[in-house]
Design an enzyme around this catalytic site. Sequence first.
Site, PDB file in Angstrom:
ATOM      1  N   PHE A  13       0.826  -1.217   0.000  1.00  0.00           N
ATOM      2  CA  PHE A  13       0.000   0.000   0.000  1.00  0.00           C
ATOM      3  C   PHE A  13       0.856   1.261   0.000  1.00  0.00           C
ATOM      4  O   PHE A  13       0.873   2.032  -0.978  1.00  0.00           O
ATOM      5  CB  PHE A  13      -0.943  -0.052   1.205  1.00  0.00           C
ATOM      6  CG  PHE A  13      -1.604   1.247   1.560  1.00  0.00           C
ATOM      7  CD1 PHE A  13      -2.283   1.989   0.605  1.00  0.00           C
ATOM      8  CD2 PHE A  13      -1.549   1.733   2.861  1.00  0.00           C
ATOM      9  CE1 PHE A  13      -2.897   3.201   0.933  1.00  0.00           C
ATOM     10  CE2 PHE A  13      -2.162   2.926   3.209  1.00  0.00           C
ATOM     11  CZ  PHE A  13      -2.825   3.659   2.244  1.00  0.00           C
ATOM     12  N   ASP A  33      10.283  -6.257  -3.615  1.00  0.00           N
ATOM     13  CA  ASP A  33       9.215  -6.857  -2.812  1.00  0.00           C
ATOM     14  C   ASP A  33       9.263  -8.367  -2.989  1.00  0.00           C
ATOM     15  O   ASP A  33       9.551  -8.850  -4.087  1.00  0.00           O
ATOM     16  CB  ASP A  33       7.841  -6.317  -3.263  1.00  0.00           C
ATOM     17  CG  ASP A  33       6.781  -6.395  -2.179  1.00  0.00           C
ATOM     18  OD1 ASP A  33       6.542  -7.508  -1.677  1.00  0.00           O
ATOM     19  OD2 ASP A  33       6.188  -5.350  -1.841  1.00  0.00           O
ATOM     20  N   VAL A  59      14.166  -9.215   1.474  1.00  0.00           N
ATOM     21  CA  VAL A  59      15.275  -8.445   2.044  1.00  0.00           C
ATOM     22  C   VAL A  59      15.904  -9.103   3.257  1.00  0.00           C
ATOM     23  O   VAL A  59      16.938  -8.640   3.746  1.00  0.00           O
ATOM     24  CB  VAL A  59      14.854  -6.997   2.394  1.00  0.00           C
ATOM     25  CG1 VAL A  59      14.409  -6.260   1.144  1.00  0.00           C
ATOM     26  CG2 VAL A  59      13.778  -6.981   3.471  1.00  0.00           C
ATOM     27  N   GLY A 104      23.427  -2.202   5.794  1.00  0.00           N
ATOM     28  CA  GLY A 104      24.709  -2.556   5.195  1.00  0.00           C
ATOM     29  C   GLY A 104      24.815  -2.087   3.760  1.00  0.00           C
ATOM     30  O   GLY A 104      25.873  -1.591   3.323  1.00  0.00           O
ATOM     31  N   LYS A 107      25.402   1.638   3.745  1.00  0.00           N
ATOM     32  CA  LYS A 107      26.795   1.922   4.085  1.00  0.00           C
ATOM     33  C   LYS A 107      27.706   1.699   2.873  1.00  0.00           C
ATOM     34  O   LYS A 107      28.581   2.514   2.566  1.00  0.00           O
ATOM     35  CB  LYS A 107      27.227   1.038   5.253  1.00  0.00           C
ATOM     36  CG  LYS A 107      28.656   1.253   5.739  1.00  0.00           C
ATOM     37  CD  LYS A 107      28.886   0.457   7.015  1.00  0.00           C
ATOM     38  CE  LYS A 107      30.343   0.573   7.482  1.00  0.00           C
ATOM     39  NZ  LYS A 107      31.260  -0.232   6.651  1.00  0.00           N
ATOM     40  N   TYR A 147       5.455  -7.605  16.028  1.00  0.00           N
ATOM     41  CA  TYR A 147       5.506  -6.397  15.182  1.00  0.00           C
ATOM     42  C   TYR A 147       6.110  -5.232  15.954  1.00  0.00           C
ATOM     43  O   TYR A 147       7.025  -4.563  15.469  1.00  0.00           O
ATOM     44  CB  TYR A 147       4.097  -6.050  14.710  1.00  0.00           C
ATOM     45  CG  TYR A 147       4.021  -4.863  13.771  1.00  0.00           C
ATOM     46  CD1 TYR A 147       4.592  -4.919  12.508  1.00  0.00           C
ATOM     47  CD2 TYR A 147       3.356  -3.693  14.142  1.00  0.00           C
ATOM     48  CE1 TYR A 147       4.526  -3.843  11.636  1.00  0.00           C
ATOM     49  CE2 TYR A 147       3.264  -2.618  13.282  1.00  0.00           C
ATOM     50  CZ  TYR A 147       3.851  -2.691  12.032  1.00  0.00           C
ATOM     51  OH  TYR A 147       3.780  -1.617  11.175  1.00  0.00           O
ATOM     52  N   TYR A 161      23.825   2.376  13.582  1.00  0.00           N
ATOM     53  CA  TYR A 161      24.554   2.624  12.333  1.00  0.00           C
ATOM     54  C   TYR A 161      24.815   4.113  12.144  1.00  0.00           C
ATOM     55  O   TYR A 161      25.863   4.515  11.631  1.00  0.00           O
ATOM     56  CB  TYR A 161      23.777   2.063  11.140  1.00  0.00           C
ATOM     57  CG  TYR A 161      24.232   0.684  10.713  1.00  0.00           C
ATOM     58  CD1 TYR A 161      25.032   0.497   9.593  1.00  0.00           C
ATOM     59  CD2 TYR A 161      23.868  -0.442  11.455  1.00  0.00           C
ATOM     60  CE1 TYR A 161      25.454  -0.762   9.206  1.00  0.00           C
ATOM     61  CE2 TYR A 161      24.285  -1.711  11.082  1.00  0.00           C
ATOM     62  CZ  TYR A 161      25.083  -1.867   9.960  1.00  0.00           C
ATOM     63  OH  TYR A 161      25.498  -3.115   9.590  1.00  0.00           O
ATOM     64  N   THR A 177      -2.690   5.063   8.443  1.00  0.00           N
ATOM     65  CA  THR A 177      -2.750   5.684   7.122  1.00  0.00           C
ATOM     66  C   THR A 177      -3.770   4.933   6.277  1.00  0.00           C
ATOM     67  O   THR A 177      -3.930   3.720   6.423  1.00  0.00           O
ATOM     68  CB  THR A 177      -1.366   5.641   6.454  1.00  0.00           C
ATOM     69  OG1 THR A 177      -0.400   6.227   7.332  1.00  0.00           O
ATOM     70  CG2 THR A 177      -1.363   6.403   5.148  1.00  0.00           C
TER      71      THR A 177
END
Length: 329
Positions: A13, A33, A59, A104, A107, A147, A161, A177
Amino acid sequence: MKKTVLITGAAGFLGSHLCDKFMAEGYRVVGMDNLITGDLKNIEHLFEKEDFEFSHHDVTKFVHVPGQVDYILHFASPASPIDYLKIPIQTLKVGSLGTHNLLGLAKEKNARILIASTSEVYGDPLVHPQSEEYYGNVNTIGPRGVYDEAKRFQESITMAYHRFHGLETRIARIFNTYGPRMRLNDGRVIPAFIGQALRGEDLTVFGDGQQTRSFCYVDDQVDGLYKLLLSDYSLPVNIGNPDEITILEFAEEIIKLTETNQKVIFKELPKDDPLQRQPNIEKAKEILGWQPKVSRSEGMKTTFQYFKSLSKEELFKSEHKDFSKHNRS
């Protein structure tokens, strides 16, 4: 050369609307995705665009993007209770391993990264409205903890980081939202109410309906996120609409909007469901010059028309995504 932005959760979304925004602003967009909860129909209109590229990737695995990447927006995560209660381990992994992988990458590429945190880091708040200085009231071992804690860890590693590596980071705490492209049966209050009204069902309110939410229209949300990314502020910022309403009042608004005569029925309140949600957005006003512009009545009309345009098949089908293969490790 055009700057390149990587957007994870691009078929979801919010992610899909962010793809639209950055394409409109003249960026080269790489949308990523794994399609666990995302849907390619949200971004299929971009496939013919020269400056858009889609990567079907999880990911939580090593992330590689060839060439220069200037910005990363990390929006890969289940975001509705139905999803993260069905895939709790994947939810924790995308907030931890996924965020680590993308930090990472940022970076390596010397890119600025914005992570999508959430008002859920405040838990069931004891402070109202919620400001960024409030540390929250979260049940770490409750059903929603997968979550909430994924997002809290996400903020912690992002700041690590930033402080240790000097990485350019931004943290958006996103409140409720809504708008076109929400999944009809994902369990969130707006699509749930509208779907029930369109199907002629009574509207389900949990608890006594006096719990509150504050709804921000997607165009306002995307504008706030864009301004935060391009700002010089590294600490968390609430992005949401402070216009608070009780769930019972909102159910009555939906009945009026849809011109239906459904009744409201009450069910037991889920464990750890927050009783109050209202963002303090003074930081966003001061630092970003941002505040919502779209009224709830205006935004809900557009959102209702979107759901009304769905086919009967989409309207009456139940949410049946197969999450089993994503929940074993």
